[in-house]
Scaffold this motif. Structure first.
Motif, PDB file in Angstrom:
ATOM      1  N   GLN A 208      27.502   7.614   3.471  1.00  0.00           N
ATOM      2  CA  GLN A 208      27.993   7.496   4.846  1.00  0.00           C
ATOM      3  C   GLN A 208      27.224   6.433   5.620  1.00  0.00           C
ATOM      4  OE1 GLN A 208      30.645   8.288   5.956  1.00  0.00           O
ATOM      5  NE2 GLN A 208      31.393  10.077   4.862  1.00  0.00           N
ATOM      6  N   ASN A 209      26.802   5.384   4.907  1.00  0.00           N
ATOM      7  CA  ASN A 209      26.224   4.197   5.534  1.00  0.00           C
ATOM      8  C   ASN A 209      27.326   3.148   5.687  1.00  0.00           C
ATOM      9  OD1 ASN A 209      23.079   4.298   5.758  1.00  0.00           O
ATOM     10  ND2 ASN A 209      23.558   5.258   3.797  1.00  0.00           N
ATOM     11  N   TRP A 210      27.504   2.678   6.902  1.00  0.00           N
ATOM     12  CA  TRP A 210      28.547   1.694   7.209  1.00  0.00           C
ATOM     13  C   TRP A 210      27.884   0.434   7.759  1.00  0.00           C
ATOM     14  CZ3 TRP A 210      33.814   3.000   6.571  1.00  0.00           C
ATOM     15  CH2 TRP A 210      34.029   4.331   6.173  1.00  0.00           C
ATOM     16  N   HIS A 211      28.419  -0.733   7.398  1.00  0.00           N
ATOM     17  CA  HIS A 211      27.737  -1.963   7.788  1.00  0.00           C
ATOM     18  C   HIS A 211      28.693  -3.011   8.358  1.00  0.00           C
ATOM     19  CE1 HIS A 211      29.180  -3.432   3.849  1.00  0.00           C
ATOM     20  NE2 HIS A 211      29.060  -4.629   4.389  1.00  0.00           N
ATOM     21  N   SER A 212      28.071  -3.975   9.057  1.00  0.00           N
ATOM     22  CA  SER A 212      28.766  -5.133   9.591  1.00  0.00           C
ATOM     23  C   SER A 212      27.773  -6.289   9.627  1.00  0.00           C
ATOM     24  CB  SER A 212      29.295  -4.841  11.001  1.00  0.00           C
ATOM     25  OG  SER A 212      29.785  -6.019  11.602  1.00  0.00           O
ATOM     26  N   ASN A 213      28.280  -7.497   9.529  1.00  0.00           N
ATOM     27  CA  ASN A 213      27.399  -8.669   9.563  1.00  0.00           C
ATOM     28  C   ASN A 213      27.316  -9.291  10.955  1.00  0.00           C
ATOM     29  OD1 ASN A 213      26.774  -8.539   6.792  1.00  0.00           O
ATOM     30  ND2 ASN A 213      28.657  -9.623   6.264  1.00  0.00           N
ATOM     31  N   ILE A 214      27.771  -8.572  11.965  1.00  0.00           N
ATOM     32  CA  ILE A 214      27.738  -9.077  13.338  1.00  0.00           C
ATOM     33  C   ILE A 214      26.388  -8.761  13.983  1.00  0.00           C
ATOM     34  CG2 ILE A 214      28.860  -8.969  15.590  1.00  0.00           C
ATOM     35  CD1 ILE A 214      30.585 -10.167  13.416  1.00  0.00           C
ATOM     36  N   ASN A 215      25.861  -9.723  14.723  1.00  0.00           N
ATOM     37  CA  ASN A 215      24.609  -9.507  15.446  1.00  0.00           C
ATOM     38  C   ASN A 215      24.912  -8.792  16.769  1.00  0.00           C
ATOM     39  OD1 ASN A 215      22.158  -9.583  16.761  1.00  0.00           O
ATOM     40  ND2 ASN A 215      21.748 -11.744  16.322  1.00  0.00           N
ATOM     41  N   LEU A 216      24.435  -7.561  16.905  1.00  0.00           N
ATOM     42  CA  LEU A 216      24.723  -6.752  18.089  1.00  0.00           C
ATOM     43  C   LEU A 216      23.467  -6.453  18.906  1.00  0.00           C
ATOM     44  CD1 LEU A 216      27.186  -4.243  16.392  1.00  0.00           C
ATOM     45  CD2 LEU A 216      27.790  -6.048  18.023  1.00  0.00           C
ATOM     46  N   LEU A 221      25.905  -0.043  22.463  1.00  0.00           N
ATOM     47  CA  LEU A 221      26.794   0.153  21.328  1.00  0.00           C
ATOM     48  C   LEU A 221      27.709   1.351  21.518  1.00  0.00           C
ATOM     49  CD1 LEU A 221      24.208  -0.368  18.435  1.00  0.00           C
ATOM     50  CD2 LEU A 221      25.706  -2.086  19.506  1.00  0.00           C
ATOM     51  N   SER A 222      28.960   1.166  21.175  1.00  0.00           N
ATOM     52  CA  SER A 222      29.945   2.237  21.154  1.00  0.00           C
ATOM     53  C   SER A 222      30.479   2.356  19.739  1.00  0.00           C
ATOM     54  CB  SER A 222      31.103   1.939  22.113  1.00  0.00           C
ATOM     55  OG  SER A 222      30.642   1.748  23.435  1.00  0.00           O
ATOM     56  N   PHE A 223      30.869   3.579  19.357  1.00  0.00           N
ATOM     57  CA  PHE A 223      31.376   3.823  18.008  1.00  0.00           C
ATOM     58  C   PHE A 223      32.702   4.571  18.052  1.00  0.00           C
ATOM     59  CE2 PHE A 223      26.761   3.561  17.504  1.00  0.00           C
ATOM     60  CZ  PHE A 223      26.651   2.643  16.471  1.00  0.00           C
ATOM     61  N   GLU A 224      33.599   4.171  17.168  1.00  0.00           N
ATOM     62  CA  GLU A 224      34.851   4.893  16.966  1.00  0.00           C
ATOM     63  C   GLU A 224      34.865   5.384  15.526  1.00  0.00           C
ATOM     64  OE1 GLU A 224      38.879   3.485  18.467  1.00  0.00           O
ATOM     65  OE2 GLU A 224      39.123   3.260  16.289  1.00  0.00           O
ATOM     66  N   PRO A 240      21.669   2.322  24.156  1.00  0.00           N
ATOM     67  CA  PRO A 240      21.446   1.420  25.296  1.00  0.00           C
ATOM     68  C   PRO A 240      21.226  -0.017  24.822  1.00  0.00           C
ATOM     69  CG  PRO A 240      19.445   2.619  24.785  1.00  0.00           C
ATOM     70  CD  PRO A 240      20.508   3.191  23.883  1.00  0.00           C
ATOM     71  N   PRO A 241      21.227  -0.987  25.732  1.00  0.00           N
ATOM     72  CA  PRO A 241      21.051  -2.399  25.329  1.00  0.00           C
ATOM     73  C   PRO A 241      19.743  -2.667  24.591  1.00  0.00           C
ATOM     74  CG  PRO A 241      21.840  -2.246  27.589  1.00  0.00           C
ATOM     75  CD  PRO A 241      21.480  -0.855  27.173  1.00  0.00           C
ATOM     76  N   GLN A 244      16.667  -0.091  19.151  1.00  0.00           N
ATOM     77  CA  GLN A 244      15.860  -0.695  18.092  1.00  0.00           C
ATOM     78  C   GLN A 244      16.304  -0.157  16.739  1.00  0.00           C
ATOM     79  OE1 GLN A 244      13.388  -3.023  18.695  1.00  0.00           O
ATOM     80  NE2 GLN A 244      14.014  -2.918  20.854  1.00  0.00           N
ATOM     81  N   PHE A 245      16.150  -0.962  15.695  1.00  0.00           N
ATOM     82  CA  PHE A 245      16.450  -0.506  14.341  1.00  0.00           C
ATOM     83  C   PHE A 245      15.552   0.682  13.991  1.00  0.00           C
ATOM     84  CE2 PHE A 245      17.842  -5.012  13.950  1.00  0.00           C
ATOM     85  CZ  PHE A 245      19.175  -4.759  13.647  1.00  0.00           C
ATOM     86  N   GLY A 246      16.130   1.672  13.350  1.00  0.00           N
ATOM     87  CA  GLY A 246      15.403   2.877  12.996  1.00  0.00           C
ATOM     88  C   GLY A 246      15.627   4.027  13.970  1.00  0.00           C
ATOM     89  N   GLN A 247      16.249   3.746  15.099  1.00  0.00           N
ATOM     90  CA  GLN A 247      16.500   4.792  16.082  1.00  0.00           C
ATOM     91  C   GLN A 247      17.791   5.552  15.764  1.00  0.00           C
ATOM     92  OE1 GLN A 247      16.335   2.440  19.777  1.00  0.00           O
ATOM     93  NE2 GLN A 247      14.475   3.565  20.316  1.00  0.00           N
ATOM     94  N   THR A 248      17.862   6.806  16.227  1.00  0.00           N
ATOM     95  CA  THR A 248      19.038   7.650  16.062  1.00  0.00           C
ATOM     96  C   THR A 248      19.568   8.039  17.431  1.00  0.00           C
ATOM     97  OG1 THR A 248      18.244   8.550  13.957  1.00  0.00           O
ATOM     98  CG2 THR A 248      19.933   9.818  15.116  1.00  0.00           C
ATOM     99  N   PHE A 249      20.886   7.957  17.598  1.00  0.00           N
ATOM    100  CA  PHE A 249      21.529   8.267  18.868  1.00  0.00           C
ATOM    101  C   PHE A 249      22.615   9.316  18.649  1.00  0.00           C
ATOM    102  CE2 PHE A 249      20.095   3.879  18.845  1.00  0.00           C
ATOM    103  CZ  PHE A 249      19.273   3.853  19.966  1.00  0.00           C
ATOM    104  N   GLU A 250      22.784  10.173  19.639  1.00  0.00           N
ATOM    105  CA  GLU A 250      23.770  11.246  19.543  1.00  0.00           C
ATOM    106  C   GLU A 250      25.002  10.904  20.369  1.00  0.00           C
ATOM    107  OE1 GLU A 250      22.169  15.120  20.003  1.00  0.00           O
ATOM    108  OE2 GLU A 250      24.111  16.091  20.281  1.00  0.00           O
ATOM    109  N   GLY A 251      26.181  11.063  19.745  1.00  0.00           N
ATOM    110  CA  GLY A 251      27.420  10.733  20.424  1.00  0.00           C
ATOM    111  C   GLY A 251      28.376  11.913  20.497  1.00  0.00           C
TER     112      GLY A 251
END
Length: 265
Positions: A208-216, A221-224, A240-241, A244-251
């Motif tokens: 369940q790892n999903w990737h993109s090559n876009i610099n964000l 960040l929003s997720f669908e 939030p803007p 950082q890499f390694g952080q976890t956010f709840e949606g």
């Protein structure tokens, strides 16, 4: 409480189309498989694993987990899916009354073609097999058992809190691990959106790892997220803007009430 017939449930959903429909698809029929258990001392399946969840309690999948054979794994599609499993047809090893346990798919049980499918090669195709955590196995069978016959069926996943998004990668490779997914448990499509982009489809990397090559970087960040039944949950500005890499956010979770920031449909 009675169970709605699938067609009747569909009609109820259509009748309530102006509101959020909370009628989930029926629990599937029982099917047959076999089960063994892991000897991990912490009662969970090996950390990391083919789904990429890492520490299972931290990923909120707890101690009731299993690695499944390739027929059930679906190349990672069923990562996070929930199964109800019960030991049957073995008077010596099955616990009295054939109690069931609900577990989460968190790993892949690889085939062993050096052994016969009915003698050690339990996860060889086309076998349906659950390599369960010790805690889960102990809920349905005697721990002295080597392998037991079981019945299983797909069930809804009950989760606490919202879906969790763990961001990893680098400026040129953006990856998110999605955990704590309710209802279907499975994720089949993901899109990400920054404040300076539209919705960007992400590709499944592994598990369940999903990737993109876009610099964000520097953008909220929003997720669908789309589940296997076609439901979509959108979490707006979950990171939030200054994330950082390694952080976890709840949606947002697939069940729950709509609010101004996060929408489930």
């Amino acid at each position: 409480m009675g169970v709605l017939h699938p067609l009747r449930a569909t009609l109820v959903c259509l009748a309530l189309i102006q509101t959020s429909c909370e009628v989930a698809e029926d629990t599937s029929e029982w099917d047959t498989a076999t089960a063994t258990y892991s000897n991990q001392t912490d009662t969970s399946i090996v950390t990391e694993g083919a789904c990429g969840y890492g520490d299972l309690p931290e990923a909120t999948y707890g101690k009731y987990s299993a690695g499944v054979s390739s027929v059930l794994f679906g190349k990672g599609r069923t990562c996070g899916a929930c199964f109800e499993v019960r030991c049957v047809d073995h008077i010596l090893w099955c616990l009295q009354g054939s109690p069931s346990v609900t577990l989460t798919t968190t790993d892949f049980c690889p085939p062993n073609f050096g052994l016969a499918s009915d003698y050690g090669g339990w996860c060889n195709s086309p076998n349906r097999h659950f390599h369960m955590s010790k805690a889960a196995f102990g809920e349905i069978a005697e721990m002295k058992a080597d392998i037991v016959p079981v019945q299983f069926r797909r069930v809804k996943c009950e989760r606490k809190g919202g879906m969790r998004f763990t961001v990893t990668g680098s400026s040129g490779f953006y990856q998110v691990l999605i955990t704590n997914v309710g209802l279907d448990g499975e994720v089949v499509a993901v899109k990400v959106k920054g404040s300076r982009t539209g919705w960007i489809p992400m590709a499944r990397n592994w598990g369940q790892n999903w990737h993109s090559n876009i610099n964000l970087t520097g953008q909220p960040l929003s997720f669908e997220v789309t589940s296997s039944s076609g439901r979509t949950a959108t979490s707006y500005n979950v990171a939030p803007p200054n994330w950082q890499f390694g952080q976890t956010f709840e949606g947002r979770q697939f069940h729950g009430v709509k609010d101004s920031n996060n929408i489930a449909r």
